[in-house]
Design a protein around this motif. Structure first.
Motif, PDB file in Angstrom:
ATOM      1  N   MET A   1       0.818  -1.184   0.000  1.00  0.00           N
ATOM      2  CA  MET A   1       0.000   0.000   0.000  1.00  0.00           C
ATOM      3  C   MET A   1       0.866   1.253   0.000  1.00  0.00           C
ATOM      4  O   MET A   1       0.509   2.232  -0.638  1.00  0.00           O
ATOM      5  N   LEU A   2       1.987   1.201   0.725  1.00  0.00           N
ATOM      6  CA  LEU A   2       2.866   2.378   0.746  1.00  0.00           C
ATOM      7  C   LEU A   2       3.372   2.712  -0.648  1.00  0.00           C
ATOM      8  O   LEU A   2       3.425   3.874  -1.033  1.00  0.00           O
ATOM      9  N   ALA A   3       3.754   1.685  -1.403  1.00  0.00           N
ATOM     10  CA  ALA A   3       4.275   1.920  -2.745  1.00  0.00           C
ATOM     11  C   ALA A   3       3.208   2.539  -3.646  1.00  0.00           C
ATOM     12  O   ALA A   3       3.502   3.424  -4.446  1.00  0.00           O
ATOM     13  N   LEU A   5       0.436   4.314  -2.594  1.00  0.00           N
ATOM     14  CA  LEU A   5       0.034   5.636  -2.108  1.00  0.00           C
ATOM     15  C   LEU A   5       1.148   6.675  -2.194  1.00  0.00           C
ATOM     16  O   LEU A   5       0.913   7.857  -2.006  1.00  0.00           O
ATOM     17  N   SER A   6       2.368   6.226  -2.507  1.00  0.00           N
ATOM     18  CA  SER A   6       3.463   7.181  -2.715  1.00  0.00           C
ATOM     19  C   SER A   6       3.799   7.345  -4.191  1.00  0.00           C
ATOM     20  O   SER A   6       4.709   8.087  -4.541  1.00  0.00           O
ATOM     21  N   GLY A   7       3.073   6.639  -5.072  1.00  0.00           N
ATOM     22  CA  GLY A   7       3.285   6.782  -6.503  1.00  0.00           C
ATOM     23  C   GLY A   7       4.391   5.909  -7.069  1.00  0.00           C
ATOM     24  O   GLY A   7       4.722   6.020  -8.241  1.00  0.00           O
ATOM     25  N   HIS A   8       4.949   4.993  -6.278  1.00  0.00           N
ATOM     26  CA  HIS A   8       6.015   4.124  -6.760  1.00  0.00           C
ATOM     27  C   HIS A   8       5.497   2.874  -7.469  1.00  0.00           C
ATOM     28  O   HIS A   8       6.256   2.197  -8.152  1.00  0.00           O
ATOM     29  N   GLY A  32      -3.733  11.233  -5.754  1.00  0.00           N
ATOM     30  CA  GLY A  32      -3.167  12.360  -5.013  1.00  0.00           C
ATOM     31  C   GLY A  32      -1.822  12.050  -4.382  1.00  0.00           C
ATOM     32  O   GLY A  32      -1.233  12.911  -3.750  1.00  0.00           O
ATOM     33  N   THR A  33      -1.344  10.816  -4.556  1.00  0.00           N
ATOM     34  CA  THR A  33      -0.091  10.343  -3.944  1.00  0.00           C
ATOM     35  C   THR A  33       0.122  10.956  -2.562  1.00  0.00           C
ATOM     36  O   THR A  33       1.093  11.667  -2.318  1.00  0.00           O
ATOM     37  N   PRO A  34      -0.791  10.649  -1.626  1.00  0.00           N
ATOM     38  CA  PRO A  34      -0.746  11.289  -0.314  1.00  0.00           C
ATOM     39  C   PRO A  34       0.494  10.967   0.516  1.00  0.00           C
ATOM     40  O   PRO A  34       0.797  11.684   1.459  1.00  0.00           O
ATOM     41  N   LEU A  35       1.220   9.918   0.175  1.00  0.00           N
ATOM     42  CA  LEU A  35       2.420   9.577   0.939  1.00  0.00           C
ATOM     43  C   LEU A  35       3.709   9.873   0.175  1.00  0.00           C
ATOM     44  O   LEU A  35       4.769   9.373   0.516  1.00  0.00           O
ATOM     45  N   THR A  40      12.477  10.920  -1.066  1.00  0.00           N
ATOM     46  CA  THR A  40      12.484   9.897  -0.025  1.00  0.00           C
ATOM     47  C   THR A  40      11.280   8.975  -0.167  1.00  0.00           C
ATOM     48  O   THR A  40      10.240   9.386  -0.650  1.00  0.00           O
ATOM     49  N   ARG A  41      11.454   7.745   0.220  1.00  0.00           N
ATOM     50  CA  ARG A  41      10.352   6.783   0.221  1.00  0.00           C
ATOM     51  C   ARG A  41       9.713   6.767   1.604  1.00  0.00           C
ATOM     52  O   ARG A  41      10.392   6.944   2.603  1.00  0.00           O
ATOM     53  N   PRO A  42       8.417   6.525   1.671  1.00  0.00           N
ATOM     54  CA  PRO A  42       7.769   6.447   2.978  1.00  0.00           C
ATOM     55  C   PRO A  42       8.229   5.206   3.734  1.00  0.00           C
ATOM     56  O   PRO A  42       8.557   4.186   3.134  1.00  0.00           O
ATOM     57  N   VAL A  43       8.264   5.320   5.047  1.00  0.00           N
ATOM     58  CA  VAL A  43       8.634   4.191   5.900  1.00  0.00           C
ATOM     59  C   VAL A  43       7.619   4.061   7.031  1.00  0.00           C
ATOM     60  O   VAL A  43       7.036   5.047   7.480  1.00  0.00           O
ATOM     61  N   VAL A  44       7.431   2.844   7.490  1.00  0.00           N
ATOM     62  CA  VAL A  44       6.553   2.582   8.617  1.00  0.00           C
ATOM     63  C   VAL A  44       7.322   2.867   9.898  1.00  0.00           C
ATOM     64  O   VAL A  44       8.365   2.268  10.139  1.00  0.00           O
ATOM     65  N   ARG A  45       6.831   3.799  10.695  1.00  0.00           N
ATOM     66  CA  ARG A  45       7.480   4.113  11.977  1.00  0.00           C
ATOM     67  C   ARG A  45       6.979   3.192  13.073  1.00  0.00           C
ATOM     68  O   ARG A  45       7.754   2.654  13.839  1.00  0.00           O
ATOM     69  N   THR A  46       5.673   3.037  13.166  1.00  0.00           N
ATOM     70  CA  THR A  46       5.084   2.119  14.140  1.00  0.00           C
ATOM     71  C   THR A  46       3.910   1.411  13.488  1.00  0.00           C
ATOM     72  O   THR A  46       3.297   1.931  12.554  1.00  0.00           O
ATOM     73  N   CYS A  47       3.609   0.232  13.983  1.00  0.00           N
ATOM     74  CA  CYS A  47       2.455  -0.515  13.491  1.00  0.00           C
ATOM     75  C   CYS A  47       1.917  -1.347  14.651  1.00  0.00           C
ATOM     76  O   CYS A  47       2.676  -2.014  15.346  1.00  0.00           O
TER      77      CYS A  47
END
Length: 100
Positions: A1-3, A5-8, A32-35, A40-47
């Protein structure tokens, strides 16, 4: 999902990984590529996850993309083929467009 929502990755990357309304939610969010953050690529900080019943996980995560930190919630469901698939996704502060 990160890829996605970040347009990758294109949204159709999630076709076999989603069920129900989740794919349509991603289709509405992804343009809208909200991430996306420059350079830089988005990273998961906490889950964190919670299992309300067998075969279901409801999770929340904080996602860092550059200086921006966003909240994401999602629901995973175990399919009959024993694969986990996303059944719902929401981003903190992101309103889904309505209508066609």
């Amino acid at each position: 999902m990160l890829a996605v929502l970040s347009g990758h990755r294109p949204v159709h990357y999630m076709l076999g990984l989603t069920v129900g309304e989740a794919y349509e939610q991603l289709v509405r969010l992804a343009p809208g590529t909200p991430l996306r953050a420059r350079g830089t690529r988005p990273v998961v900080r906490t889950c964190r996850g919670f299992q309300p019943c067998r075969g279901v996980v409801e999770a929340s995560a904080s996602i860092a993309a550059g200086e921006q930190v966003r909240a994401m919630a999602f629901r995973l469901e175990l399919s009959p083929d024993l694969r986990w698939r996303c059944a719902a996704v929401e981003l903190g502060g992101e309103r889904l467009p309505t209508g066609p």
